[in-house]
Design a protein around this motif. Structure first.
Motif, PDB file in Angstrom:
ATOM      1  N   VAL A  92       0.964  -1.251   0.107  1.00 28.01           N
ATOM      2  CA  VAL A  92      -0.088  -0.109  -0.041  1.00 28.01           C
ATOM      3  C   VAL A  92       0.781   1.140   0.069  1.00 28.01           C
ATOM      4  N   ARG A  93       1.800   1.242   0.952  1.00 26.26           N
ATOM      5  CA  ARG A  93       2.969   2.294   1.205  1.00 26.26           C
ATOM      6  C   ARG A  93       3.672   2.348  -0.236  1.00 26.26           C
ATOM      7  N   TYR A  94       3.666   1.649  -1.110  1.00 27.36           N
ATOM      8  CA  TYR A  94       4.339   1.567  -2.505  1.00 27.36           C
ATOM      9  C   TYR A  94       3.629   2.398  -3.403  1.00 27.36           C
ATOM     10  N   VAL A  95       2.284   1.819  -3.519  1.00 24.07           N
ATOM     11  CA  VAL A  95       1.231   2.277  -4.349  1.00 24.07           C
ATOM     12  C   VAL A  95       1.022   4.063  -3.927  1.00 24.07           C
ATOM     13  N   ARG A  96       1.227   4.082  -2.708  1.00 22.61           N
ATOM     14  CA  ARG A  96       1.010   5.579  -2.370  1.00 22.61           C
ATOM     15  C   ARG A  96       2.188   6.548  -2.809  1.00 22.61           C
ATOM     16  N   PHE A  97       3.307   5.947  -2.531  1.00 21.20           N
ATOM     17  CA  PHE A  97       4.608   6.800  -2.941  1.00 21.20           C
ATOM     18  C   PHE A  97       4.581   7.153  -4.432  1.00 21.20           C
ATOM     19  N   ALA A  98       4.137   6.056  -5.343  1.00 20.02           N
ATOM     20  CA  ALA A  98       4.021   6.256  -6.732  1.00 20.02           C
ATOM     21  C   ALA A  98       3.038   7.393  -7.010  1.00 20.02           C
ATOM     22  N   ARG A  99       1.897   7.396  -6.252  1.00 16.61           N
ATOM     23  CA  ARG A  99       0.841   8.538  -6.473  1.00 16.61           C
ATOM     24  C   ARG A  99       1.503   9.729  -6.121  1.00 16.61           C
ATOM     25  N   GLU A 100       2.411   9.949  -5.123  1.00 13.24           N
ATOM     26  CA  GLU A 100       2.728  11.062  -4.515  1.00 13.24           C
ATOM     27  C   GLU A 100       4.308  11.362  -5.173  1.00 13.24           C
TER      28      GLU A 100
END
Length: 201
Positions: A92-100
């Motif tokens: 989830v944090r990986y996906v959040r990083f990509a979005r941010e």
């Protein structure tokens, strides 16, 4: 007659406290809008309000600038993955990083654009890899039916693939108005449960 102003002082058009950061920020804006191919050191100097030679002072060339962006990205990714409570949270944090950080994300995984031997980059990559392995280590032995190394590859592939499809607007339909991170969490849970069902059968 007052002394003539020196040429050097006349050609000093910027007063940035952190010129390096100013150029990096301008580069990230360009990449987010036009991709890495849109980068030009001369254009970045104009955007940052500095002399055309100033970016080269910090990054030498375009490859150096992109390498610095990738190194920063891996450092940021390592920091967020280190705080993950388990493997699913790491995804989830990986996906959040990509979005941010979409501009960082584009550059980090384009090795043809980077100076592979750069110490800052290689160090940051190791830190991110260690953080991912730390998240994999939270999985109980045999829970995923994979050895730890393959479990890491599986987790990275799932998170990276989801993030890449998401940033490319390929998941606009399936995700809809839902929180992409929640959707990813549901997908990860679905796959883990499917794997557990196969082993228990």
């Amino acid at each position: 007659m007052p002394p003539a102003q020196s040429r050097n002082s006349a050609e000093r058009p910027y007063h940035h406290g952190d010129l390096r950061r100013a150029v990096l920020t301008a580069a990230l804006d360009v990449i987010a809008a036009d991709g890495p191919s849109g980068l030009s050191l001369r254009d970045l100097a104009r955007r940052a309000g500095v002399s055309h030679a100033a970016p080269a002072h910090h990054f030498k060339d375009r490859t150096g600038l992109l390498t610095a962006i990738a190194a920063e990205g891996f450092g940021l990714l390592a920091a967020t993955l280190t705080e993950a409570s388990d493997l699913k949270d790491a995804g989830v944090r990986y996906v959040r990083f990509a979005r941010e950080h979409p501009a960082h994300f584009q550059v980090m995984f384009s090795p043809q654009l980077l100076r592979a031997e750069d110490l800052e980059l290689t160090t940051a990559r190791v830190l991110a890899g260690d953080a991912l392995r730390g998240a994999v280590a939270t999985v109980r032995p045999g829970e995923l039916g994979l050895d730890p190394r393959l479990a890491g590859v599986a987790a990275w592939s799932l998170a990276h693939g989801f993030a890449t499809l998401l940033l490319g607007h390929n998941l606009d339909g399936p995700v809809g108005n839902r929180d992409p991170e929640e959707v990813f969490g549901a997908v990860a849970t679905m796959l883990f449960r499917a794997d557990a069902s196969v082993k228990d059968a």
